[in-house]
Write a protein that holds these residues in place. Structure first.
Motif, mmCIF file in Angstrom:
data_model
loop_
_atom_site.group_PDB
_atom_site.id
_atom_site.type_symbol
_atom_site.label_atom_id
_atom_site.label_comp_id
_atom_site.label_asym_id
_atom_site.label_seq_id
_atom_site.Cartn_x
_atom_site.Cartn_y
_atom_site.Cartn_z
ATOM 1 N N ARG A 20 32.667 29.248 30.030
ATOM 2 C CA ARG A 20 31.445 30.367 29.969
ATOM 3 C C ARG A 20 31.605 30.498 31.747
ATOM 4 O O ARG A 20 31.170 31.869 32.118
ATOM 5 N N ALA A 21 31.555 29.675 32.545
ATOM 6 C CA ALA A 21 31.611 30.009 33.963
ATOM 7 C C ALA A 21 32.941 31.103 34.243
ATOM 8 O O ALA A 21 32.709 32.089 34.947
ATOM 9 N N ILE A 22 34.095 30.587 33.533
ATOM 10 C CA ILE A 22 35.118 31.520 34.020
ATOM 11 C C ILE A 22 34.804 32.845 33.320
ATOM 12 O O ILE A 22 35.081 34.300 33.967
ATOM 13 N N ASP A 23 34.454 33.157 32.035
ATOM 14 C CA ASP A 23 34.180 34.056 31.471
ATOM 15 C C ASP A 23 33.064 35.247 31.777
ATOM 16 O O ASP A 23 33.208 36.403 32.029
ATOM 17 N N THR A 24 32.041 34.705 32.443
ATOM 18 C CA THR A 24 30.866 35.465 33.170
ATOM 19 C C THR A 24 31.127 35.597 34.560
ATOM 20 O O THR A 24 30.241 36.435 35.059
ATOM 21 N N GLY A 25 32.084 34.722 35.194
ATOM 22 C CA GLY A 25 32.157 35.036 36.477
ATOM 23 C C GLY A 25 30.921 34.176 37.638
ATOM 24 O O GLY A 25 30.785 34.462 38.611
ATOM 25 N N GLU A 26 30.307 33.206 36.846
ATOM 26 C CA GLU A 26 29.342 32.319 37.318
ATOM 27 C C GLU A 26 29.926 31.270 38.196
ATOM 28 O O GLU A 26 29.898 30.246 37.494
ATOM 29 N N VAL A 58 40.769 25.995 44.553
ATOM 30 C CA VAL A 58 40.696 26.905 43.294
ATOM 31 C C VAL A 58 39.461 27.696 43.135
ATOM 32 O O VAL A 58 39.709 29.004 42.696
ATOM 33 N N LYS A 59 38.229 27.238 43.361
ATOM 34 C CA LYS A 59 37.112 27.919 43.005
ATOM 35 C C LYS A 59 37.178 29.364 43.679
ATOM 36 O O LYS A 59 36.857 30.391 42.958
ATOM 37 N N PRO A 60 37.280 29.409 45.088
ATOM 38 C CA PRO A 60 37.337 30.513 45.790
ATOM 39 C C PRO A 60 38.389 31.697 45.168
ATOM 40 O O PRO A 60 38.150 32.860 44.862
ATOM 41 N N TRP A 61 39.730 31.137 44.713
ATOM 42 C CA TRP A 61 40.866 31.659 44.349
ATOM 43 C C TRP A 61 40.430 32.285 42.968
ATOM 44 O O TRP A 61 40.711 33.545 42.725
ATOM 45 N N LEU A 62 39.721 31.589 42.052
ATOM 46 C CA LEU A 62 39.360 32.150 40.749
ATOM 47 C C LEU A 62 38.433 33.318 41.008
ATOM 48 O O LEU A 62 38.609 34.424 40.415
ATOM 49 N N ALA A 63 37.508 33.181 42.022
ATOM 50 C CA ALA A 63 36.640 34.379 42.268
ATOM 51 C C ALA A 63 37.119 35.482 42.662
ATOM 52 O O ALA A 63 36.624 36.570 42.317
ATOM 53 N N GLU A 64 38.149 35.386 43.303
ATOM 54 C CA GLU A 64 38.800 36.636 43.922
ATOM 55 C C GLU A 64 39.842 37.217 42.896
ATOM 56 O O GLU A 64 39.963 38.375 42.695
ATOM 57 N N MET A 65 40.913 36.370 42.266
ATOM 58 C CA MET A 65 41.781 36.730 41.600
ATOM 59 C C MET A 65 41.671 37.277 40.119
ATOM 60 O O MET A 65 42.074 38.009 39.532
ATOM 61 N N LEU A 66 40.676 36.388 39.389
ATOM 62 C CA LEU A 66 40.529 36.731 38.035
ATOM 63 C C LEU A 66 39.626 38.169 37.910
ATOM 64 O O LEU A 66 40.214 38.986 37.059
ATOM 65 N N PRO A 98 39.013 42.051 34.498
ATOM 66 C CA PRO A 98 37.586 42.272 34.723
ATOM 67 C C PRO A 98 36.596 41.615 33.562
ATOM 68 O O PRO A 98 35.468 41.319 33.989
ATOM 69 N N LYS A 99 37.242 41.489 32.456
ATOM 70 C CA LYS A 99 36.581 41.143 31.308
ATOM 71 C C LYS A 99 37.379 39.931 30.907
ATOM 72 O O LYS A 99 38.368 39.811 30.694
ATOM 73 N N ARG A 100 36.645 38.762 30.535
ATOM 74 C CA ARG A 100 37.231 37.488 30.067
ATOM 75 C C ARG A 100 36.536 36.893 28.967
ATOM 76 O O ARG A 100 35.199 37.061 28.910
ATOM 77 N N PRO A 114 41.266 42.090 28.725
ATOM 78 C CA PRO A 114 41.745 43.369 29.037
ATOM 79 C C PRO A 114 42.343 43.646 30.358
ATOM 80 O O PRO A 114 41.660 42.945 31.317
ATOM 81 N N MET A 115 43.212 44.426 30.714
ATOM 82 C CA MET A 115 43.788 44.709 32.051
ATOM 83 C C MET A 115 44.363 45.865 31.960
ATOM 84 O O MET A 115 44.543 46.581 30.979
ATOM 85 N N ALA A 116 44.216 46.707 33.133
ATOM 86 C CA ALA A 116 45.013 47.844 33.598
ATOM 87 C C ALA A 116 46.487 47.894 33.131
ATOM 88 O O ALA A 116 47.275 46.834 33.075
ATOM 89 N N ASP A 117 46.939 49.112 32.259
ATOM 90 C CA ASP A 117 48.167 48.951 31.816
ATOM 91 C C ASP A 117 49.311 49.670 32.792
ATOM 92 O O ASP A 117 50.345 49.948 32.498
ATOM 93 N N GLY A 118 48.677 50.084 33.926
ATOM 94 C CA GLY A 118 49.560 50.676 34.879
ATOM 95 C C GLY A 118 49.702 52.358 34.542
ATOM 96 O O GLY A 118 50.238 53.108 35.274
ATOM 97 N N GLU A 119 49.087 52.685 33.452
ATOM 98 C CA GLU A 119 49.168 54.197 33.133
ATOM 99 C C GLU A 119 47.759 54.872 33.083
ATOM 100 O O GLU A 119 47.566 55.719 32.257
ATOM 101 N N GLY A 120 46.956 54.231 33.580
ATOM 102 C CA GLY A 120 45.417 54.919 33.343
ATOM 103 C C GLY A 120 44.511 54.299 32.552
ATOM 104 O O GLY A 120 43.466 54.729 32.251
ATOM 105 N N GLY A 121 45.191 53.363 31.294
ATOM 106 C CA GLY A 121 44.464 52.919 30.394
ATOM 107 C C GLY A 121 44.338 51.217 30.628
ATOM 108 O O GLY A 121 44.502 50.707 31.769
ATOM 109 N N GLU A 122 44.304 50.495 29.352
ATOM 110 C CA GLU A 122 44.172 49.038 29.577
ATOM 111 C C GLU A 122 44.941 48.676 28.435
ATOM 112 O O GLU A 122 44.971 49.290 27.247
#
Length: 141
Positions: free
Chosen positions: A21-27, A56-64, A69-71, A98-106
């Protein structure tokens, strides 16, 4: 199984759920209720870091959020073994994101695997002192 072991197993299951839940919500501060301060976390199989919780904690907060953007995790096949004040827990996970597909979509990236935790009973309840994310399969990566 006695009531103490049942209680321990329920509390450990709650640790696993708090983690996802923490990972998915960004809490990210909720992770403080999942890991010990000196916990070791290994995400190398999914392209991440292998480091202590403080790293790891700040790395997750920055990278994920930057890449995913949604998990949304689903956990299953939870195997918990309690031995006094220590325990192990392994849980299957499915994590579509979901993540960007590099062509404007996901596109939807999916990872399936097993979270392997080593836990310890603390004054604040059960906490993970080691997490290894074992990746079993990937899709659209």
């Amino acid at each position: 199984m006695d009531l103490k072991e049942i209680s321990d197993r329920l509390e450990i299951n709650d640790v696993l759920i708090r983690y996802t839940r923490a990972i998915d919500t960004g809490e990210w501060d909720k992770l403080d209720t999942v890991f010990t301060a000196e916990a070791s976390i290994n995400y190398t199989e999914s392209g991440g870091v292998d480091a202590d919780f403080a790293t790891v904690k700040p790395w997750l907060a920055e990278m994920l959020p930057a890449f995913f953007p949604k998990r949304m995790h689903t956990l299953g096949q939870v195997d918990i073994a309690v031995d006094g004040d220590t325990a192990t827990a392994s849980a299957y996970f499915h994590n579509p994101m979901p993540m960007a597909d590099g062509e404007g979509g996901e596109k939807i990236v999916e990872i399936g695997g097993i979270y392997h935790h080593e836990l310890v009973r603390t004054p604040d309840g059960w906490r993970s002192r080691k997490l290894h994310e074992e990746v079993v399969w990937k899709k659209n990566i």
